[in-house]
Structure formats: C-alpha cells, structure tokens
Design an enzyme around this catalytic site. Structure first.
Site, PDB file in Angstrom:
ATOM      1  CD  GLU A 101      46.978  67.125  48.875  1.00  0.00           C
ATOM      2  OE1 GLU A 101      45.953  67.838  48.912  1.00  0.00           O
ATOM      3  OE2 GLU A 101      46.926  65.904  48.777  1.00  0.00           O
ATOM      4  CG  ASP A 102      43.398  69.064  51.061  1.00  0.00           C
ATOM      5  OD1 ASP A 102      44.402  68.326  50.963  1.00  0.00           O
ATOM      6  OD2 ASP A 102      42.234  68.617  51.095  1.00  0.00           O
ATOM      7  CG  ASP A 116      46.347  63.119  58.648  1.00  0.00           C
ATOM      8  OD1 ASP A 116      47.125  62.904  59.591  1.00  0.00           O
ATOM      9  OD2 ASP A 116      45.124  62.882  58.734  1.00  0.00           O
ATOM     10  CE  LYS A 151      44.870  66.827  60.607  1.00  0.00           C
ATOM     11  NZ  LYS A 151      43.840  65.749  60.605  1.00  0.00           N
ATOM     12  CG  PHE A 158      38.549  65.100  60.913  1.00  0.00           C
ATOM     13  CD1 PHE A 158      39.200  64.307  59.980  1.00  0.00           C
ATOM     14  CD2 PHE A 158      37.376  65.757  60.539  1.00  0.00           C
ATOM     15  CE1 PHE A 158      38.687  64.169  58.696  1.00  0.00           C
ATOM     16  CE2 PHE A 158      36.858  65.617  59.257  1.00  0.00           C
ATOM     17  CZ  PHE A 158      37.523  64.821  58.338  1.00  0.00           C
ATOM     18  NE  ARG A 215      35.098  68.223  48.894  1.00  0.00           N
ATOM     19  CZ  ARG A 215      36.145  67.462  49.160  1.00  0.00           C
ATOM     20  NH1 ARG A 215      37.265  67.993  49.609  1.00  0.00           N
ATOM     21  NH2 ARG A 215      36.094  66.161  48.994  1.00  0.00           N
TER      22      ARG A 215
HETATM   23  P1  IMP Z   1      47.442  61.600  54.299  1.00  0.00           P
HETATM   24  O1  IMP Z   1      47.686  60.637  53.178  1.00  0.00           O
HETATM   25  O2  IMP Z   1      47.235  60.877  55.610  1.00  0.00           O
HETATM   26  O3  IMP Z   1      48.518  62.645  54.414  1.00  0.00           O
HETATM   27  O4  IMP Z   1      46.056  62.332  54.072  1.00  0.00           O
HETATM   28  C1  IMP Z   1      45.692  62.715  52.863  1.00  0.00           C
HETATM   29  C2  IMP Z   1      44.252  63.122  52.676  1.00  0.00           C
HETATM   30  O5  IMP Z   1      43.379  62.793  53.759  1.00  0.00           O
HETATM   31  C3  IMP Z   1      44.198  64.615  52.549  1.00  0.00           C
HETATM   32  O6  IMP Z   1      44.531  65.037  51.248  1.00  0.00           O
HETATM   33  C4  IMP Z   1      42.758  64.887  52.897  1.00  0.00           C
HETATM   34  O7  IMP Z   1      41.942  64.698  51.759  1.00  0.00           O
HETATM   35  C5  IMP Z   1      42.438  63.839  53.927  1.00  0.00           C
HETATM   36  N1  IMP Z   1      42.560  64.392  55.298  1.00  0.00           N
HETATM   37  C6  IMP Z   1      43.583  64.226  56.161  1.00  0.00           C
HETATM   38  N2  IMP Z   1      43.362  64.864  57.322  1.00  0.00           N
HETATM   39  C7  IMP Z   1      42.152  65.470  57.179  1.00  0.00           C
HETATM   40  C8  IMP Z   1      41.350  66.297  58.058  1.00  0.00           C
HETATM   41  O8  IMP Z   1      41.705  66.626  59.201  1.00  0.00           O
HETATM   42  N3  IMP Z   1      40.154  66.714  57.551  1.00  0.00           N
HETATM   43  C9  IMP Z   1      39.721  66.392  56.299  1.00  0.00           C
HETATM   44  N4  IMP Z   1      40.429  65.621  55.458  1.00  0.00           N
HETATM   45  C10 IMP Z   1      41.635  65.160  55.895  1.00  0.00           C
HETATM   46 MG    MG Z   2      43.379  65.892  49.572  1.00  0.00          MG
END
Ligand code: IMP
Ligand code: MG
Length: 181
Positions: free
Chosen positions: A103-104, A107, A135, A156, A169
């Site tokens: 995963e990238d 969050d 994070k 962000f 990207r």
């Molecule tokens: P989560 O479900 O909140 O953990 O977030 C998942 C998705 O939100 C990640 O796979 C990213 O695609 C996007 N995302 C979360 N934080 C960031 C950020 O700081 N920059 C860009 N994309 C983010």
């Molecule tokens: Mg993602």
C-alpha cells in the site's frame, strides 16, 4: 525551501527521493531475509502503490516471487453502511499462500481493515502488510503493519504515487500540504 503547486494548493518538500529509496532498499533487504522460503505473492493496491511496488519488487530476490495488481473500487451502495468496497482484479488463489499487501499509505486504516477482512476470507497462510507511509495518529482501526517505510504526522501528502485530486503521483520526492497557506 522546495515547493510544488498542484491545482490551488502549495506543498513543501518533506522527504527527498534518495531517503525514500534508502528506506525501500532496507525494507526489501528485510523481506529477502524474512520471506526467503515463503514463495510470496505481492498484492499491489492500485493506483497509489504502483511506484512503491515497482521500486521495492525489483530488489526482491526471493525465489517464487509473484505479483498481482488489484484495485479497491468504492461506490455508494444501497446498504445502510453507505459505502461498498469491491476488489477488482484478484485472480490468484490465495489459499495457503504468504500474501504481502503493498500500500502507499495507511491513514485512518479503514481501507486496509476492509481489505484484510476480505482477504482473510480467501484463507491465505499469512497476510502481511507493507506500507510506504503510515499516519499512526490518524488510526481509527487497529492495523498490524509488518513493514513500514516512514511514520508521518496527520498532514496531507503528495508525491511518490500519492495524488492530490489526480495530480502529483509522478513526483519522486514527497511533499506535505503547506499548513500556512
Ligand atoms: P485510509 O482508509 O484512511 O487509511 O486511507 C486510504 C487511502 O486514502 C489511501 O490509500 C490513499 O489513497 C488516500 N490517502 C490517505 N492519506 C493521504 C494523503 O495524505 N495524501 C494522498 N492520499 C491519501
Ligand atoms: Mg491507496
């Protein structure tokens, strides 16, 4: 201070490409040791993880390494929970495999929690999580992270595969949203 402007926002340099490359090399080295006999299947979560996956996997020397690309599509469903996530492109049989999710960023952890639930149903032997960025203070779900490149604050970020509304990207460095603008 190096900055980049995407759409209406200005971002500040947070991590240089060389430092990110070094962290990924360290992660690959650990995987090469720890997964030596695992014949791992890497599951790349598109779109964001494409660059991380490419940088990491070319340094993996484990015999029997396989790679699959999947996409998590979100759409508003008719269920009360509101959002339905569907996994597209998973053709491999995961039963008995060591699966390494790439995963990238994690969050809130919600996306990963859904994905883990879904994949556990396919009975892999081991399900490991590797994320380039994390994070931890934003966590809403407990996610066991096996490999992490960089823990970050809640701001962000863009670059290195991550986008702001479709842009950024391609940036090899990582940038953070300028909090003062
Ligand atoms: P989560 O479900 O909140 O953990 O977030 C998942 C998705 O939100 C990640 O796979 C990213 O695609 C996007 N995302 C979360 N934080 C960031 C950020 O700081 N920059 C860009 N994309 C983010
Ligand atoms: Mg993602």
């Amino acid at each position: 201070m190096k900055t980049v402007t995407l759409h209406d926002k200005t971002f500040l340099l947070l991590l240089r490409a060389a430092d990110i490359d070094r962290a990924i090399a360290g992660m690959a080295e650990r995987m090469n040791r720890e997964l030596r006999d695992a014949r791992p299947l890497f599951l790349v979560i598109l779109n964001g993880a494409f660059m991380f996956a490419s940088d990491l996997i070319k340094q993996i020397t484990v015999p029997g390494t396989q790679i699959s690309f999947v996409k998590v599509a979100s759409y508003s469903g008719t269920r009360s929970s509101g959002e339905v996530r569907e996994l597209i492109g998973l053709n491999e049989d995961l039963a008995g495999r060591t699966v390494v999710i790439l995963e990238d960023i994690i969050d809130t952890g919600r996306s990963m929690a859904h994905l883990l639930d879904h994949l556990r149903g396919k009975h892999p032997d081991r399900l490991l999580v590797a994320t380039l960025f994390h994070k931890p203070a934003a966590a809403e779900c407990h996610i066991p992270v096996d490999y992490c490149g960089f823990p970050l604050g809640n701001d962000f970020i863009v670059g290195r595969g991550l986008d702001y509304d479709g842009l950024g990207r391609n940036l090899p460095d990582l940038y953070v949203l300028n909090p003062t603008v």
